[in-house]
Design a protein around this motif. Structure first.
Motif, mmCIF file in Angstrom:
data_model
loop_
_atom_site.group_PDB
_atom_site.id
_atom_site.type_symbol
_atom_site.label_atom_id
_atom_site.label_comp_id
_atom_site.label_asym_id
_atom_site.label_seq_id
_atom_site.Cartn_x
_atom_site.Cartn_y
_atom_site.Cartn_z
ATOM 1 N N TRP A 130 -50.059 92.855 -4.895
ATOM 2 C CA TRP A 130 -49.295 91.753 -5.482
ATOM 3 C C TRP A 130 -48.127 92.289 -6.309
ATOM 4 N N GLU A 131 -48.414 93.236 -7.196
ATOM 5 C CA GLU A 131 -47.343 93.735 -8.065
ATOM 6 C C GLU A 131 -46.290 94.496 -7.265
ATOM 7 N N TYR A 132 -46.716 95.259 -6.280
ATOM 8 C CA TYR A 132 -45.774 95.970 -5.422
ATOM 9 C C TYR A 132 -44.850 94.983 -4.718
ATOM 10 N N ALA A 133 -45.427 93.892 -4.210
ATOM 11 C CA ALA A 133 -44.634 92.858 -3.547
ATOM 12 C C ALA A 133 -43.702 92.165 -4.524
ATOM 13 N N ALA A 134 -44.173 91.909 -5.744
ATOM 14 C CA ALA A 134 -43.349 91.229 -6.750
ATOM 15 C C ALA A 134 -42.177 92.104 -7.188
ATOM 16 N N ARG A 135 -42.427 93.370 -7.367
ATOM 17 C CA ARG A 135 -41.367 94.276 -7.827
ATOM 18 C C ARG A 135 -40.334 94.526 -6.735
ATOM 19 N N ALA A 136 -40.776 94.624 -5.493
ATOM 20 C CA ALA A 136 -39.857 94.820 -4.355
ATOM 21 C C ALA A 136 -38.899 95.978 -4.598
ATOM 22 N N GLY A 137 -39.448 97.101 -5.048
ATOM 23 C CA GLY A 137 -38.643 98.301 -5.241
ATOM 24 C C GLY A 137 -38.012 98.441 -6.606
ATOM 25 N N THR A 138 -38.236 97.492 -7.501
ATOM 26 C CA THR A 138 -37.649 97.564 -8.843
ATOM 27 C C THR A 138 -38.666 98.089 -9.850
ATOM 28 N N ALA A 139 -38.180 98.469 -11.022
ATOM 29 C CA ALA A 139 -39.046 98.933 -12.108
ATOM 30 C C ALA A 139 -38.697 98.210 -13.405
ATOM 31 N N THR A 140 -38.181 96.996 -13.272
ATOM 32 C CA THR A 140 -37.733 96.200 -14.416
ATOM 33 C C THR A 140 -38.706 95.047 -14.673
ATOM 34 N N LEU A 141 -38.440 94.255 -15.713
ATOM 35 C CA LEU A 141 -39.346 93.167 -16.089
ATOM 36 C C LEU A 141 -39.620 92.230 -14.916
ATOM 37 N N THR A 142 -38.576 91.845 -14.198
ATOM 38 C CA THR A 142 -38.707 91.095 -12.956
ATOM 39 C C THR A 142 -37.800 91.766 -11.936
ATOM 40 N N PHE A 143 -37.860 91.318 -10.688
ATOM 41 C CA PHE A 143 -36.993 91.934 -9.684
ATOM 42 C C PHE A 143 -35.517 91.671 -9.973
ATOM 43 N N ARG A 144 -35.228 90.696 -10.848
ATOM 44 C CA ARG A 144 -33.846 90.395 -11.207
ATOM 45 C C ARG A 144 -33.305 91.318 -12.291
ATOM 46 N N GLY A 145 -34.165 92.081 -12.946
ATOM 47 C CA GLY A 145 -33.711 92.981 -13.994
ATOM 48 C C GLY A 145 -34.510 92.811 -15.276
#
Length: 252
Positions: A130-145
């Motif tokens: 779930w978290e891997y899918a939610a992050r989608a390659g990001t390391a920020t609070l949300t995938f938007r930053g």
């Protein structure tokens, strides 16, 4: 059973009998959990006056999403959004929902959705998936930053008009963090000793829930935006949604 198609301009897999749309998530390795950089990003929001309430309980909670660790995830399919009332009725024709405003709204289950899980031909995602899918390659609070998420990022239902205007992450997934979504893992505070290969942690007790910002909408100014954070996790309470996972379809 499966039909490869394009949804919102991106490849997708449609489960023909139910109409549920899945996205293919590539395998990879990521850092799972609430990092110190993310904690500091929340503190920066607080210092800038972006918090409506005392965030001390949030900072105490972060220990439940630590230590951050590296996890390997294999490729899988995950639903583009949580199951809707209409989709659930494919398996449970008599299903009634007291929380949804429309058949296109997210189906929410009390008591862990056992009846659906018994007949669903898919499984729940592990927390790591779930978290891997939610992050989608990001390391920020949300995938938007690392900015503070807004109420405009919360979806209640998934009609065509809403989904065409909804921001998807890089994996083509909508509303990650919006509804409280049930995971396969049993609730265990923190990640000490957790597997590094995305397997769920099993045992007795309530499951883990991820997300939930839409379930307390309209927001009351109690920093409900923190539920949208990719690392946010808590113990299953009153009700939850289901975003199912499936294996990649066989070639041919």
């Amino acid at each position: 059973m499966w039909n490869k198609t394009l949804i919102a301009g991106r490849p997708a897999w449609a489960h023909v009998p139910s109409g549920v749309i899945f996205r293919e998530v590539p395998g990879g390795t990521f850092r799972m959990g609430m990092s110190e950089a993310e904690v500091e990003a929340v503190r920066a929001i607080e210092r800038a006056g972006g918090a409506e309430d005392d965030l001390d309980p949030f900072f105490e909670w972060t220990a439940d999403a630590q230590p951050v660790r590296e996890v390997r995830v294999e490729p899988f399919l995950i639903a583009r959004h949580p199951l809707t009332v209409e989709q659930v009725r494919h398996w449970l024709p008599d299903y009634q929902d007291d929380y949804a405003d429309a058949d296109s709204g997210t189906a929410r289950f009390e008591d862990g959705a056992d009846e659906l899980l018994e007949v669903l031909p898919f499984r729940l995602p592990s927390e790591a998936e779930w978290e891997y899918a939610a992050r989608a390659g990001t390391a920020t609070l949300t995938f938007r930053g690392d900015g503070k998420p807004g109420e405009d990022q919360v979806l209640h239902d998934f009609g065509d008009e809403k989904l065409t205007t909804a921001a998807e992450n890089a994996f083509g997934l909508a509303a990650m963090g919006s509804a409280a979504e049930l995971c396969a893992d049993v609730w265990i505070p923190g990640f000490k000793g957790a597997p590094a290969d995305a397997r769920p942690r099993v045992g007795d007790g309530p499951r883990v829930v991820r997300g939930g910002a839409a379930d307390v909408h309209p927001w009351q100014g109690c920093d409900e935006w923190t539920l949208l954070l990719s690392a946010a996790r808590y113990e299953y309470g009153e009700f939850a949604a289901i975003r199912p996972v499936a294996a990649l379809p066989s070639a041919g």
